[in-house]
Motif scaffolding. Structure first.
Motif, PDB file in Angstrom:
ATOM      1  N   THR A  50      47.488  33.388  36.147  1.00 61.53           N
ATOM      2  CA  THR A  50      48.236  34.643  36.212  1.00 61.53           C
ATOM      3  C   THR A  50      47.334  35.737  36.768  1.00 61.53           C
ATOM      4  OG1 THR A  50      49.347  33.901  34.225  1.00 61.53           O
ATOM      5  CG2 THR A  50      49.733  36.172  34.884  1.00 61.53           C
ATOM      6  N   CYS A  52      44.962  35.491  38.844  1.00 60.70           N
ATOM      7  CA  CYS A  52      44.712  35.442  40.284  1.00 60.70           C
ATOM      8  C   CYS A  52      46.001  35.534  41.079  1.00 60.70           C
ATOM      9  CB  CYS A  52      43.905  34.212  40.666  1.00 60.70           C
ATOM     10  SG  CYS A  52      44.763  32.675  40.456  1.00 60.70           S
ATOM     11  N   GLY A  53      47.124  35.717  40.396  1.00 59.04           N
ATOM     12  CA  GLY A  53      48.355  35.975  41.123  1.00 59.04           C
ATOM     13  C   GLY A  53      49.149  34.729  41.469  1.00 59.04           C
ATOM     14  N   TYR A  56      53.457  34.307  37.891  1.00 54.27           N
ATOM     15  CA  TYR A  56      54.026  35.646  37.855  1.00 54.27           C
ATOM     16  C   TYR A  56      54.313  36.031  36.407  1.00 54.27           C
ATOM     17  CZ  TYR A  56      57.082  39.478  39.269  1.00 54.27           C
ATOM     18  OH  TYR A  56      57.639  40.702  39.473  1.00 54.27           O
ATOM     19  N   GLU A  61      51.235  43.933  33.301  1.00 55.07           N
ATOM     20  CA  GLU A  61      50.752  43.894  34.675  1.00 55.07           C
ATOM     21  C   GLU A  61      49.258  43.620  34.707  1.00 55.07           C
ATOM     22  OE1 GLU A  61      50.990  47.425  36.942  1.00 55.07           O
ATOM     23  OE2 GLU A  61      49.879  48.646  35.520  1.00 55.07           O
ATOM     24  N   ASN A  68      47.870  47.459  40.932  1.00 51.79           N
ATOM     25  CA  ASN A  68      48.554  46.225  40.583  1.00 51.79           C
ATOM     26  C   ASN A  68      48.287  45.184  41.670  1.00 51.79           C
ATOM     27  OD1 ASN A  68      50.499  44.147  40.181  1.00 51.79           O
ATOM     28  ND2 ASN A  68      51.716  45.576  38.976  1.00 51.79           N
ATOM     29  N   ILE A  69      47.914  43.971  41.230  1.00 57.34           N
ATOM     30  CA  ILE A  69      47.519  42.979  42.229  1.00 57.34           C
ATOM     31  C   ILE A  69      48.670  42.604  43.153  1.00 57.34           C
ATOM     32  CG2 ILE A  69      45.656  42.008  40.835  1.00 57.34           C
ATOM     33  CD1 ILE A  69      47.588  39.689  40.185  1.00 57.34           C
ATOM     34  N   ARG A  70      49.914  42.824  42.710  1.00 52.26           N
ATOM     35  CA  ARG A  70      51.072  42.454  43.532  1.00 52.26           C
ATOM     36  C   ARG A  70      51.264  43.404  44.711  1.00 52.26           C
ATOM     37  NH1 ARG A  70      53.194  37.464  42.454  1.00 52.26           N
ATOM     38  NH2 ARG A  70      51.961  36.910  40.660  1.00 52.26           N
ATOM     39  N   MET A  73      48.630  41.690  47.708  1.00 50.58           N
ATOM     40  CA  MET A  73      48.151  40.416  47.217  1.00 50.58           C
ATOM     41  C   MET A  73      47.062  39.833  48.104  1.00 50.58           C
ATOM     42  SD  MET A  73      49.360  38.633  44.643  1.00 50.58           S
ATOM     43  CE  MET A  73      50.552  37.398  44.268  1.00 50.58           C
ATOM     44  N   HIS A  77      43.385  38.730  47.074  1.00 48.71           N
ATOM     45  CA  HIS A  77      42.912  37.346  47.204  1.00 48.71           C
ATOM     46  C   HIS A  77      41.638  37.258  48.034  1.00 48.71           C
ATOM     47  CE1 HIS A  77      47.099  35.552  46.171  1.00 48.71           C
ATOM     48  NE2 HIS A  77      46.388  35.840  45.104  1.00 48.71           N
TER      49      HIS A  77
ATOM     50  N   GLU C 249      53.346  28.183  40.952  1.00 49.31           N
ATOM     51  CA  GLU C 249      53.460  29.121  39.839  1.00 49.31           C
ATOM     52  C   GLU C 249      53.224  28.454  38.506  1.00 49.31           C
ATOM     53  OE1 GLU C 249      57.014  31.532  39.427  1.00 49.31           O
ATOM     54  OE2 GLU C 249      56.367  32.683  41.161  1.00 49.31           O
TER      55      GLU C 249
END
Lengths: 210, 54, 249, 245
Positions: A50, A52-53, A56, A61, A68-70, A73, A77, C249
């Motif tokens: 989670t 490292c993205g 989800y 967050e 926010n990593i989102r 992205m 990364h 995921e």
């Protein structure tokens, strides 16, 4: 840009009916290594994935350098290295070839960097043998060479000492030491305490079922 | 009535077509209700097991 | 004075802590080229997987004369259809392996976390898949065609139509392979997902081959086939990347 | 934010209650319209001058065929919305639609072949409509197969959504290629009616049926949607009231 800091706020994640991450909070800053401990199934791997993205979170967050990593992205990364349970190596290729393709996708390798990294993990003897013929510990060492070659500030490591002998475990400790000393950030899921020689900057967090 | 049911000789095609269509509709109603009933039961079961959050 | 200072190897900065760009980044194209090179090298190190789809194609085309008739005059009208059905199945057979290994050993994860474009990397993997299955199939198809009664003059037409068609097949298939990579024993499901989407390729490709065998102009179906391939080229890697992310995921 | 009303509208408890309340408002008109369409189609409409009474299959075949496409489109659009905005309710709509669409595609195939028999002398012809319908059925089966291959609802939702969107892009291409293929081989095609223009007594029942079937889909969708929404919610407090109610 603000300082290196990976932060999780009230992270919730379900796997089917199973509420794996129940409002997890954590924070690791520059020069720090956070060790995640906890029994099997408490969500260490899930938390790393989670963070490292890859996974989800359905609540809360995760932020990197205050963002926010989102939001971006790819930029996030580009600054992280993730090592999972399995070293991402192809058994038909040699350790050197593997690193060449694996790291080459991220950054251009210069000069003797690859040799130096392999030397660092004690790989001179087996760098040019197909990975199929290597022991589990040697594969893990090759993966560690890859980790150092990425030259990124954030390390996310899932059981980095698995399959390693005493010397190899010390190597992991030293690598993390150096990384943290240089101002890097590390988040590692572990079963056994990391052999870090400079314990300042090392913090622990235990995940439990409740 | 006889005339109507005969459908000008096309009865072996017309009536099965209507039968299939309405069978599909009936099945849809049954399936939908069954799904709802099952999901309710399942939701109740989850509430009683994982009753940590109320 | 401090002994540690002299012992340390020359340490290069682990990362540039000031800027966001932590290292000389690789362009998407260069990264894709590397992935392509890697997959080709891997394939040549385990050749059996390379040969299997081709052998499969040969066997399927052999079955038809045995099942229908040895007379070329009866085989010729169905040659295009047989070729295409066999090519479709052969390309499908190879698809299951497209992402499987990379998913298992964590390579796909590394790609997804590379900071570059996953779409490009998957496009490169699909390109490798085409070079390793589609292209050899296109080169083999004329042999099968001649064995089924096609005249020698049909060879270029068969090669071109199968080559273009398999590009589309690889691309469409990459979506199916990406969607099913987390599923055990996915073969049957993969066919169920992929084959209906392949139908336009089959129709246009078989028509082009049929016209080529009949000695007629096959430009129109070939253009339609190329259009499908181009559409696939623009959209399929995006869909495959989305599917891979979902399965990670 | 301008989006807040939208999010409130799409929140699971709201959707659950709203669907429960709306269902009868769709179900009864659907039933009424379908009965009216039946009376109009089977009694009031005159026989066709070429196909006699055989053409009356159109009153179930055409609405079923319409449903197969309309439901697929709805499903794919909902899936796309769910994929982009990570909206559970949209995924639930897609999941609830698939079996409805598949079953009507099946009905369209069977009624089409029953209609074809007296016209062609055979139950199956590779005519473009029936062939497209058959491929659409495969698309539905693939979608449902993929969905059921995952244990995790979230992943099933998202993976099948990608497939639905890809399928939606492909449906027109498939249809075009099938029509093109058919035109080459000059196979007989299912002529809907002998005359170029239909009298109102023929097409009004057809329109009534189309609307009736669509409303029927709406009603079934809402019931299924409640089930799908429930199975995507975890231990939320509203469930207790909703399930008891």
């Amino acid at each position: 840009m603000s300082e290196f800091c990976l932060k999780g706020e009230n992270v919730h994640l379900w796997r089917g009916d199973h509420h794996v991450l129940r409002g997890v909070r954590f924070q690791v800053g520059a020069g720090e290594c956070l060790q995640l401990t906890g029994a099997n199934g408490t969500g260490k791997t899930t938390l790393l994935r989670t963070a490292c993205g890859l996974a989800y979170p359905e609540g809360g967050e995760i932020t990197w350098r205050g963002q926010n990593i989102r939001e971006d992205m790819r930029a996030f990364h580009a600054q992280l290295a993730y090592l999972g349970h399995e070293p991402p190596l192809k058994s038909e290729l040699t350790a050197r070839e593997n690193l060449h393709y694996w790291i080459g996708v991220r950054r251009r390798l210069e000069g003797r960097e690859l040799d130096q990294a392999l030397e660092r993990v004690g790989g001179n003897q087996w760098a040019d043998r197909p990975v199929r013929t290597l022991s589990a510990g040697q594969k893990r060492r090759a993966a560690l060479a890859g980790l150092t070659l990425m030259r990124v500030p954030l390390w996310l490591l899932d059981e980095p000492t698995t399959n390693l002998d005493a010397e190899g475990q010390k190597l992991v400790g030293t690598l993390i030491d150096e990384h943290v000393q240089a101002g890097g950030v590390a988040l590692a899921a572990v079963h056994h305490e990391l052999a870090v020689s400079r314990p300042n900057g090392l913090r622990r967090m235990e995940l439990t079922f409740d | 009535m006889r005339h109507f049911l005969d459908m000008g000789g096309y009865w072996p095609f017309v009536w099965p077509a209507y039968a299939v269509t309405f069978a599909v509709m009936a099945l849809n109603i049954i399936w939908a209700r069954r799904l709802l009933k099952r999901s309710r039961k399942e939701a109740l079961r989850r509430l009683t097991i994982g009753g940590t959050e109320k | 004075m401090t002994d540690s200072g002299t012992m340390m190897p020359p340490v290069r900065p682990a990362f540039d802590s000031a800027s966001d760009a932590t290292h000389p980044a690789v362009t998407a194209l260069a990264a894709a080229r590397l992935v392509l090179a890697r997959d080709l090298k891997l394939a040549f190190r385990k050749r059996s997987q390379l040969v299997q789809p081709l052998a499969f194609f040969a066997i399927v085309t052999t079955l038809f004369p045995l099942g229908v008739s040895p007379e070329l005059s009866r085989l010729r009208p169905m040659a295009a259809g047989v070729l295409w059905a066999a090519a479709l199945l052969a390309s499908l057979l190879a698809l299951e392996m497209l992402f499987r290994d990379d998913a298992q050993d964590g390579t796909l994860e590394q790609y997804a976390l590379s900071g570059g474009s996953l779409t490009w990397l998957l496009a490169a993997k699909t390109a490798a898949h085409w070079l390793l299955t589609g292209l050899p199939l296109a080169l083999m198809a004329p042999l099968a065609g001649i064995a089924l009664g096609a005249p020698n003059g049909a060879v270029p037409g068969i090669v071109v139509s199968v080559a273009v068609g398999t590009v589309a097949l690889s691309l469409i298939g990459s979506i199916g392979a990406a969607l099913t990579l987390g599923i055990r024993r996915s073969g049957a499901l993969l066919s169920l997902l992929t084959l209906p989407l392949d139908i336009p390729v089959l129709i246009f490709g078989a028509r082009a081959t049929e016209l080529a065998i009949g000695g007629e102009a096959y430009g129109v179906p070939l253009q339609l086939l190329a259009a499908v391939a181009v559409l696939g080229l623009t959209l399929a890697p995006l869909a495959a990347a989305a599917a891979v992310r979902i399965n990670l995921e | 934010m301008a989006w807040t009303w939208f999010h409130r509208l799409a929140s699971p408890p709201h959707v659950y209650r709203l669907s429960a309340r709306l269902t009868p408002w769709l179900a009864w008109p659907a039933a009424l319209l379908i009965v009216a369409g039946l009376i109009g189609g089977l009694w009031l409409a005159p026989p066709d001058y070429q196909q006699g009474d055989g053409y009356r299959i159109i009153y179930v075949h055409a609405p079923s065929a319409w449903m197969s496409l309309f439901v697929y489109t709805t499903m794919a659009v909902a899936a796309g919305i769910g994929l982009i905005w990570r909206m559970k309710v949209a995924h639930a709509v897609a999941a609830a639609s698939a079996p409805v669409g598949a079953s009507f595609t099946f009905a369209a195939l069977v009624t089409g072949s029953l209609w074809g028999k007296p016209m062609w002398g055979t139950y199956w012809q590779w005519d473009p409509r029936l062939t497209s319908e058959l491929i659409l059925l495969f698309l539905y089966l693939g979608y449902m197969g993929l969905r059921s291959a995952f244990d995790d609802v979230q992943r099933a939702d998202r993976a099948s959504a990608v497939l639905a969107v890809v399928g939606l892009v492909n449906v027109p291409i498939i249809h075009y290629s099938v029509v093109w293929w058919n035109s080459l081989h000059q196979a007989p095609s299912l002529m809907y009616l002998g005359k170029p223009t239909m009298p109102p007594s023929m097409y009004v029942p057809l329109l009534i049926m189309l609307v009736g079937f669509t409303l029927f889909y709406g009603a079934v969708l809402l019931v299924r949607l409640r089930g799908e929404v429930l199975s995507r919610e975890r231990a939320a407090s509203w469930i207790r009231e909703a399930v008891r109610a």
